[in-house]
Design a protein around this motif. Structure first.
Motif, PDB file in Angstrom:
ATOM      1  N   LEU A  60     -19.519   1.818 -45.318  1.00 41.27           N
ATOM      2  CA  LEU A  60     -20.430   2.914 -45.465  1.00 41.27           C
ATOM      3  C   LEU A  60     -21.239   3.041 -46.657  1.00 41.27           C
ATOM      4  CD1 LEU A  60     -18.150   5.800 -44.132  1.00 41.27           C
ATOM      5  CD2 LEU A  60     -19.982   4.881 -42.710  1.00 41.27           C
ATOM      6  N   VAL A  65     -24.430   5.386 -47.097  1.00 40.77           N
ATOM      7  CA  VAL A  65     -23.707   6.412 -46.873  1.00 40.77           C
ATOM      8  C   VAL A  65     -22.856   6.905 -48.123  1.00 40.77           C
ATOM      9  CG1 VAL A  65     -22.194   7.682 -45.270  1.00 40.77           C
ATOM     10  CG2 VAL A  65     -23.757   6.182 -44.389  1.00 40.77           C
ATOM     11  N   LYS A  66     -23.346   7.983 -48.727  1.00 33.66           N
ATOM     12  CA  LYS A  66     -22.345   8.390 -49.625  1.00 33.66           C
ATOM     13  C   LYS A  66     -21.892   9.983 -49.747  1.00 33.66           C
ATOM     14  CE  LYS A  66     -26.192   9.407 -52.963  1.00 33.66           C
ATOM     15  NZ  LYS A  66     -26.516   9.645 -54.277  1.00 33.66           N
ATOM     16  N   GLU A  67     -20.574  10.225 -50.235  1.00 30.20           N
ATOM     17  CA  GLU A  67     -20.260  11.485 -49.932  1.00 30.20           C
ATOM     18  C   GLU A  67     -20.909  12.649 -50.776  1.00 30.20           C
ATOM     19  OE1 GLU A  67     -15.982  13.900 -51.291  1.00 30.20           O
ATOM     20  OE2 GLU A  67     -16.013  11.789 -50.947  1.00 30.20           O
ATOM     21  N   TYR A 105     -22.010  14.096 -46.005  1.00 32.34           N
ATOM     22  CA  TYR A 105     -22.479  12.911 -46.639  1.00 32.34           C
ATOM     23  C   TYR A 105     -23.972  12.797 -46.447  1.00 32.34           C
ATOM     24  CZ  TYR A 105     -17.510  11.170 -45.722  1.00 32.34           C
ATOM     25  OH  TYR A 105     -16.221  11.230 -45.744  1.00 32.34           O
ATOM     26  N   TYR A 106     -24.290  11.844 -47.191  1.00 36.84           N
ATOM     27  CA  TYR A 106     -25.922  11.461 -47.488  1.00 36.84           C
ATOM     28  C   TYR A 106     -26.047  10.216 -46.758  1.00 36.84           C
ATOM     29  CZ  TYR A 106     -26.392  14.756 -51.436  1.00 36.84           C
ATOM     30  OH  TYR A 106     -26.553  15.908 -52.331  1.00 36.84           O
ATOM     31  N   LEU A 107     -27.034  10.154 -46.032  1.00 36.65           N
ATOM     32  CA  LEU A 107     -27.593   8.722 -45.652  1.00 36.65           C
ATOM     33  C   LEU A 107     -28.968   8.610 -46.611  1.00 36.65           C
ATOM     34  CD1 LEU A 107     -27.555   6.151 -43.813  1.00 36.65           C
ATOM     35  CD2 LEU A 107     -28.864   7.365 -42.271  1.00 36.65           C
ATOM     36  N   LEU A 112     -26.597  13.544 -43.818  1.00 35.95           N
ATOM     37  CA  LEU A 112     -26.115  13.214 -42.733  1.00 35.95           C
ATOM     38  C   LEU A 112     -25.525  14.196 -42.144  1.00 35.95           C
ATOM     39  CD1 LEU A 112     -26.126  10.603 -40.863  1.00 35.95           C
ATOM     40  CD2 LEU A 112     -24.202   9.946 -42.148  1.00 35.95           C
TER      41      LEU A 112
END
Length: 121
Positions: A60, A65-67, A105-107, A112
């Motif tokens: 991810l 993708v990050k939290e 999460y971010y994309l 996201l």
């Protein structure tokens, strides 16, 4: 006509490389499930599941993708969905997130999925 077909193929198979990278994680899950049926070694299963989690987390991250860090931060409607409010004794926790029910999460720089959180009041 050829350009139209190429565009259709691109959209049809756009996620192919992404999905190819997920297949090893699926293989690891299948091995873990098969091992669970025939083994009582719970420590070994835990290690296997931890390895799968790390592999999926790395995948991810590699794909942007990050939290969303939420715990003990101020509530932000652009990042969080409030699932509940609970009374808190500490004054500094009022209006802040005291529990994360579902991580967000971010994309890259886009949200996201919003975090579902509990807010102190």
């Amino acid at each position: 006509k050829r350009t139209l077909k190429e565009k259709m193929d691109i959209s049809k198979y756009a996620g192919e490389e992404l999905l190819k990278e997920i297949l090893p994680v699926m293989d690891d899950f299948e091995r873990a499930l098969k091992h669970m049926e025939s083994s009582a070694n719970y420590e070994g299963m835990k290690e296997g599941i931890d390895l799968i989690y790390v592999k999926l987390s790395d995948f991810l991250k590699r794909n942007g993708v990050k939290e969303i860090e939420s715990l003990n931060t101020n509530f932000n409607v652009d990042l969080h969905d409030a699932a509940a409010k609970i009374p808190v004794d500490e004054e500094d926790k009022k209006g802040k997130i005291v529990e994360v029910i579902l991580k967000g999460y971010y994309l890259k720089d886009k949200v996201l999925r919003h975090s579902q959180v509990v807010i102190g009041e």
